[in-house]
Design an enzyme around this catalytic site. Structure first.
Site, PDB file in Angstrom:
ATOM      1  N   ASP A 179       0.166 -13.320 -17.206  1.00  0.00           N
ATOM      2  CA  ASP A 179      -1.119 -12.995 -16.732  1.00  0.00           C
ATOM      3  C   ASP A 179      -2.322 -14.322 -16.527  1.00  0.00           C
ATOM      4  OD1 ASP A 179      -3.959 -11.024 -15.765  1.00  0.00           O
ATOM      5  OD2 ASP A 179      -2.405 -11.851 -14.338  1.00  0.00           O
ATOM      6  N   CYS A 230      12.752  -9.471   3.214  1.00  0.00           N
ATOM      7  CA  CYS A 230      11.764  -8.813   3.819  1.00  0.00           C
ATOM      8  C   CYS A 230      11.949  -8.663   5.553  1.00  0.00           C
ATOM      9  CB  CYS A 230      10.650  -9.775   3.821  1.00  0.00           C
ATOM     10  SG  CYS A 230       9.584  -9.514   2.216  1.00  0.00           S
ATOM     11  N   CYS A 282      -2.747  -3.248   4.886  1.00  0.00           N
ATOM     12  CA  CYS A 282      -3.759  -3.634   4.234  1.00  0.00           C
ATOM     13  C   CYS A 282      -4.825  -3.287   4.825  1.00  0.00           C
ATOM     14  CB  CYS A 282      -3.755  -5.208   3.881  1.00  0.00           C
ATOM     15  SG  CYS A 282      -4.890  -5.615   3.048  1.00  0.00           S
ATOM     16  N   CYS A 289      -9.282  -8.985  -0.364  1.00  0.00           N
ATOM     17  CA  CYS A 289      -8.357  -8.132  -1.209  1.00  0.00           C
ATOM     18  C   CYS A 289      -9.133  -7.238  -2.038  1.00  0.00           C
ATOM     19  CB  CYS A 289      -7.184  -8.692  -2.073  1.00  0.00           C
ATOM     20  SG  CYS A 289      -6.174  -7.902  -2.883  1.00  0.00           S
ATOM     21  N   CYS A 313      -5.981  -2.415  -6.109  1.00  0.00           N
ATOM     22  CA  CYS A 313      -5.419  -1.535  -4.921  1.00  0.00           C
ATOM     23  C   CYS A 313      -3.735  -1.751  -4.867  1.00  0.00           C
ATOM     24  CB  CYS A 313      -5.879  -2.155  -3.619  1.00  0.00           C
ATOM     25  SG  CYS A 313      -5.484  -1.661  -1.916  1.00  0.00           S
ATOM     26  N   CYS A 356      -0.388  -2.413  -0.285  1.00  0.00           N
ATOM     27  CA  CYS A 356       0.537  -3.254   0.082  1.00  0.00           C
ATOM     28  C   CYS A 356       2.002  -3.067  -0.601  1.00  0.00           C
ATOM     29  CB  CYS A 356       0.224  -4.572   0.080  1.00  0.00           C
ATOM     30  SG  CYS A 356      -0.316  -5.419  -1.434  1.00  0.00           S
TER      31      CYS A 356
END
Ligand code: B12
Length: 367
Positions: free
Chosen positions: A152, A207, A217, A233, A260, A263
């Site tokens: 990260d 996808c 979103c 976002c 969040c 998505c």
């Protein structure tokens, strides 16, 4: 350096994958360090200021796209996947109960950074011990093999290298997706100069014409497929943003107070997600099913205690109250909620006062 044959390196890679499983990783893959295709994407994203106040994304840009600049000598990257979706209160049930606080799944349990870095370092030691034992490197001149573990927060394009290593494909929501397990996983890497054979079983992009994530979103943060304007976002607004949340986006945030998942929740590939057995990721302090006013009532000591070893600790107490005030402003009106807000109207922090005033204003307008 004692020469290790191609066949021995191929066998070593399979061994590394087996050790990876023993350390709890669900999948390990190896890639080279050519990220030229993603350099263009990153530059375009930065040029559009989609990184907002995340200056760290712009400052060491070249290190992100040139792994050997970050760790000289690097020729291979070992990517690792660690699933984190544990059994918890149903996400949509909490999202639909506006008096509840929605905390994204990745942050319900223990902070993953230390855990992943530690396990990757242990894996690197296992590899080095194996080479020492089998190739007696000690009596050979430097440089021996080198390993640097990251997850990260390092200037690494984790999704791009993991995609190259066969761990999944980058989806329209920019998440790394795997056809069987979806996207509920963390990534980590080991940078090394060990000439392991690279994995070439890349996952094709599945996808297709689906755009569920784009539509779902709440703040319309996708400027297009594969392009996330982080400034809109909710994950950025509740975690990365240190200042006031733009008023125009507060309603759409709803009761999402830390990160969040929308998505991801709508993504068809997350339907069959495996449940992680990682105890460390299990929800702590019933954070998977907490009332907004209960969390808003925490004093700083309680906040520090309850978020010990959690990713939530990173935002600090004031931003925690800021996010909860927005959640309470979007909650169904009740005397208890209005009373809870009034308690903070004269809080020492203008950030908290302003978001609390905004919340009370929402209830005033509604009643
Ligand atoms: C900055 C950051 C954020 C920012 C910005 C997100 C973003 N999309 O950039 C914010 C705060 C918004 C964020 C949110 C989240 N994050 Co985050 N984040 C990062 C971080 C530190 C860097 C990501 C990055 O490089 N962004 C730069 C931009 C340019 O990359 P990008 O948007 O992904 O675009 C890439 C691709 O889409 C592709 N691309 C661009 N255009 C096009 C066009 C086409 C046609 C194609 C094919 C590809 C393509 O190229 C770009 C560069 O690789 C990484 C860790 C790391 N060091 O990599 C974690 C990381 C990506 N985050 C992670 C997670 C879990 C999250 C959240 C789910 C947390 C939450 N629940 O709130 C959300 C998900 C939001 C989302 N849909 O991305 C995980 C993702 C794991 C996975 N399965 O993919 C990571 C890998 C951390 C980790 N070690 O596990 N994050």
């Amino acid at each position: 350096m004692t020469a290790i044959s191609t066949a021995e390196l191929a066998e070593l890679k399979q061994q590394i994958k087996r050790w990876g499983k023993q350390f709890g990783f669900q999948k390990i893959g190896v890639s080279d360090i050519d990220l030229s295709q993603h350099e263009h994407y990153l530059n375009r994203w930065l040029a559009q200021h989609f990184h907002g106040s995340m200056d760290y994304m712009a400052t060491r840009q070249h290190l992100r796209t040139q792994p050997a600049s970050l760790v000289p000598g690097t020729i291979r990257i070992i990517s690792a996947r660690l699933d984190y979706f544990t059994s918890a209160t149903d996400a949509n049930a909490v999202l639909n109960d506006k008096a509840k606080a929605y905390i994204s799944r990745y942050a319900l349990g223990r902070d993953y950074h230390k855990l992943i870095r530690k396990r990757l370092s242990q894996l690197a030691k296992q590899i080095d011990d194996y080479l020492q034992d089998n190739y007696s490197l000690d009596d050979t001149p430097e440089p021996h093999y080198q390993y640097r573990a990251f997850t990260d927060s390092a200037p690494v394009l984790e999704r791009a290298v993991a995609e190259k290593a066969g761990l999944g494909w980058i989806g329209k929501n920019t998440m790394l997706l795997h056809e069987k397990v979806g996207s509920w996983f963390f990534l980590g890497e080991i940078y090394t100069n060990l000439p392991l054979p690279v994995d070439d079983d890349h996952q094709p992009n599945r996808c297709g014409s689906c755009n569920a994530c784009q539509v779902a979103c709440p703040t319309n943060a996708f400027a297009g497929p594969y392009q996330l304007d982080a400034r809109k976002c909710i994950s950025y607004l509740t975690i990365e943003l240190k200042t006031a949340i733009p008023e125009s986006l507060r309603k759409a945030i709803g009761n999402r107070v830390f990160g969040c998942d929308d998505c991801q929740l709508v993504c068809p590939f997350n339907k069959w997600r495996p449940v992680s057995k990682e105890q460390d990721f299990s929800p702590r302090h019933q954070l998977d099913n907490a009332a907004l006013i209960d969390l808003f009532a925490w004093d700083e000591e309680t906040f520090l205690h309850k978020t010990q070893g959690s990713a939530i600790r990173r935002i600090g107490y004031l931003r925690w109250l800021r996010n909860l005030a927005v959640g309470l402003g979007n909650a169904p009106s009740s005397q208890s909620i209005i009373d809870a807000l009034k308690i903070r109207i004269n809080h020492g922090s203008e950030l908290v006062r302003e978001h609390t005033r905004w919340a009370l204003q929402q209830h005033k307008q509604r009643n």
